[in-house]
Design an enzyme around this catalytic site. Structure first.
Site, PDB file in Angstrom:
ATOM      1  N   ASP A   1       0.901  -1.085  -0.100  1.00 30.15           N
ATOM      2  CA  ASP A   1      -0.001   0.025  -0.069  1.00 30.15           C
ATOM      3  C   ASP A   1       1.041   1.244   0.072  1.00 30.15           C
ATOM      4  O   ASP A   1       1.936   1.475   0.712  1.00 30.15           O
ATOM      5  CB  ASP A   1      -0.940   0.049   1.318  1.00 30.15           C
ATOM      6  CG  ASP A   1      -1.838   1.191   1.240  1.00 30.15           C
ATOM      7  OD1 ASP A   1      -2.450   1.067   0.184  1.00 30.15           O
ATOM      8  OD2 ASP A   1      -1.964   2.017   2.095  1.00 30.15           O
TER       9      ASP A   1
ATOM     10  N   GLU B   1       1.636  -0.458  -4.967  1.00 31.05           N
ATOM     11  CA  GLU B   1       0.828   0.752  -5.180  1.00 31.05           C
ATOM     12  C   GLU B   1       1.451   1.798  -5.272  1.00 31.05           C
ATOM     13  O   GLU B   1       1.598   2.614  -4.340  1.00 31.05           O
ATOM     14  CB  GLU B   1      -0.395   0.750  -4.374  1.00 31.05           C
ATOM     15  CG  GLU B   1      -1.395   1.745  -4.720  1.00 31.05           C
ATOM     16  CD  GLU B   1      -2.222   2.141  -3.521  1.00 31.05           C
ATOM     17  OE1 GLU B   1      -3.384   2.615  -3.752  1.00 31.05           O
ATOM     18  OE2 GLU B   1      -1.494   2.172  -2.289  1.00 31.05           O
TER      19      GLU B   1
END
Length: 557
Positions: free
Chosen positions: A222, A285
């Site tokens: 993330d 990401e």
């Protein structure tokens, strides 16, 4: 028609065969948002036992791996991305043993499994942040986070102009320490951890090893472009708010996105992954400014793959699509990495709605949106590299736009005072069966409301229909898995004679050609080949010419 190679190739020519090369170069990965996938105990919240009960759906679809969004203990102020303990399972979702059982189920069915790791921030319920209560501002407890003296005579003004990605300022006053502020690039309940502190490095390596030792095959990282902040916390001097920055991709020269030092972290993590066998993998990401900047995250010794958000954000326009595909492939090939194509996830509108034209200020053409989404899916699955699908994409689910404000959960909605509705519309629980909510998702009330009229979208209805969205995805994935020319490898552009047709060839022992019609008119193309998969309405005419209706795609052998 003519074919064109860019300087030497687009993609990664000369790779070993699919069976010989690392699995992550070709994998089609299915993202599961655990709280909205399947609920086993009737509390309205999806859980790990529910995933295990419904795993046959994913196996039947024909993907190679799954990715689980966070299942960790959390106050759920940001859908589980506010992690209170990264080495445990939220008791509402199950236990570590349930997760271990899911890993075993996946491996028994030939699936790999990624899990999320959230290294930019913790929840304020995490032990570390709770330990700051009453601690001196220069204590080891606060050294794990970013506690900074404010501006003004008494520190009453925020330390700089940084904005939260969810709206509003990125700073909140530190309780008990007037004039001091802590940093949160997302919600105030998610304090950023300080990666200048060796203790942070050691803790996250422990987390990686914990889940690798249980058997997970990789991590989705993330906010991989975050973590490192410029020394001195300089002003950003950007007019855009933080939310707009995330939607647009990280702004170049940002003092808190895409800082050079973040690559040192990924080299450290790669060394950990490389200790394990069989291959473990990372997918990052990284919302960065250009495909070249994105490729930098997959240089040798760093992350294995990163999501291609430039592809996701490209509008329905042939020239722009060709440009982003070509630049992405060249940038990735330059560092020896595969591209990773993605059309949807838990943070963006579903493609059926996102790609749909608006007929007026209040009416959206979802039928055209569906045709475009299916056609783009065939393109993404035929391009060189790996691909990701988000739960419900295989059912053709649209974005749910009319969730009542009082039932919304996304912190973006609250931090922008309702101006931005947020991401709840793509996180509505899946419909499995029946004609009314909860559509087999739960025996209780789903944590987000499901719309009326979703009966035709259920997995049960679609599996019984050979013309359904699910059946198309299943057929395409079976063809992809059966052909060496698909997956990672070479690609050549084809001039189809129409500027609004995107066409390319995947060479090999059995070459595949792909056509995507993006104009508003029917197109007729002179091309041979057996139709392997088509997204709707593509046919051979009596004269042998290929007929492509608007918003259609086809694979030809």
């Amino acid at each position: 028609m003519t074919t064109t190679d860019l300087p030497e190739r687009e993609g990664n020519a000369g790779l070993p065969s699919r069976i010989e090369r690392p699995w992550w170069r070709d994998a089609v990965v299915y993202q599961i948002y655990p709280r909205s996938f399947a609920d086993s105990d009737g509390d309205g919240l999806g859980d790990i036992p529910g995933i295990r009960q419904r795993l046959a759906h994913v196996v039947d679809l024909g993907v190679d791996a799954i990715w689980l969004s966070p299942f960790y203990p959390s106050p759920l102020l940001d859908g589980g991305y506010d992690v209170a303990d990264p080495r445990d399972v939220d008791p509402r979702l199950g236990t570590v043993e349930d997760l271990r059982g899911l890993v075993q189920d996946c491996h028994a069915n030939g699936l790999k499994i990624f899990v999320d790791v959230v290294p930019n921030h913790f929840s304020w319920a995490h032990r570390w942040f709770r330990e700051t209560a009453g601690a001196a501002i220069d204590s080891p407890e606060w050294a794990r986070f970013h506690a900074v003296r404010g501006r003004g005579e008494n520190g009453e003004i925020e330390p700089n102009d940084w904005r939260s990605a969810f709206g509003g300022p990125a700073w909140t006053p530190v309780d008990g320490h007037a004039g001091w502020w802590y940093l949160h690039l997302f919600d105030s309940s998610q304090p950023d951890v300080n990666w200048d502190n060796p203790e942070v490095h050691a803790d996250f390596v422990q987390t990686l090893r914990f889940w690798f030792d249980i058997g997970v095959d990789g991590f989705r990282i993330d906010v991989a472009h975050g973590l490192v902040k410029a020394p001195g916390y300089p002003d950003e001097d950007k007019p855009e708010d933080g939310h707009a920055q995330v939607l647009a991709g990280a702004i170049a020269d940002s003092p808190h996105w895409d800082q050079p030092g973040v690559h040192d972290i990924w080299r450290e993590w790669r060394r950990v992954a490389d200790e394990y066998s069989p291959d473990r993998a990372f997918v990052g990401e990284a919302w960065v400014a250009t495909p070249e900047a994105q490729a930098a995250y997959t240089r040798p010794g760093e992350l294995h793959t990163t999501f291609n958000f430039h592809f996701l954000k490209t509008w329905w326009e042939a020239d722009k699509l060709r440009e982003v595909i070509g630049l992405s492939l060249l940038s990735s090939a330059a560092v020896g990495a595969p591209c990773t194509w993605v059309l949807s996830n838990h943070d963006v509108w579903r493609p059926v709605t996102r790609l749909a034209p608006w007929l007026d200020a209040t009416t959206i053409d979802l039928e055209t949106g569906k045709r475009r989404a299916l056609a783009m899916s065939l393109v993404s699955l035929a391009l060189p590299g790996s691909a990701y699908l988000y739960q419900g994409e295989e059912l053709g689910l649209p974005e749910v736009l009319d969730i009542p404000d009082e039932q919304r959960q996304d912190p973006t909605f609250f931090r922008t005072h309702g101006e931005v509705k947020g991401r709840d519309g793509c996180r509505v629980p899946l419909p499995w069966s029946g004609d009314a909510s909860p559509y087999g998702f739960s025996t209780g009330t789903p944590h987000l409301p499901q719309p009326d009229g979703w009966g035709p979208f259920t997995a049960e209805a679609q599996k019984a229909d050979p013309g359904s969205t699910f059946s198309l995805y299943k057929r395409a994935l079976a063809v992809r898995k059966g052909l060496e020319s698909l997956g990672d490898g070479e690609m050549r552009w084809i001039d189809a004679g129409h500027s609004d047709i995107v066409a390319f060839e995947r060479p090999g022992d059995r070459p595949v050609t792909v056509f995507l019609a993006m104009g508003g008119s029917d197109r007729i193309v002179a091309v041979d080949g057996e139709i392997l998969v088509e997204s709707g309405g593509v046919t051979r005419q009596a004269d042998g010419m290929l007929h492509l209706p608007p918003a259609s795609a086809v694979w030809l052998a």
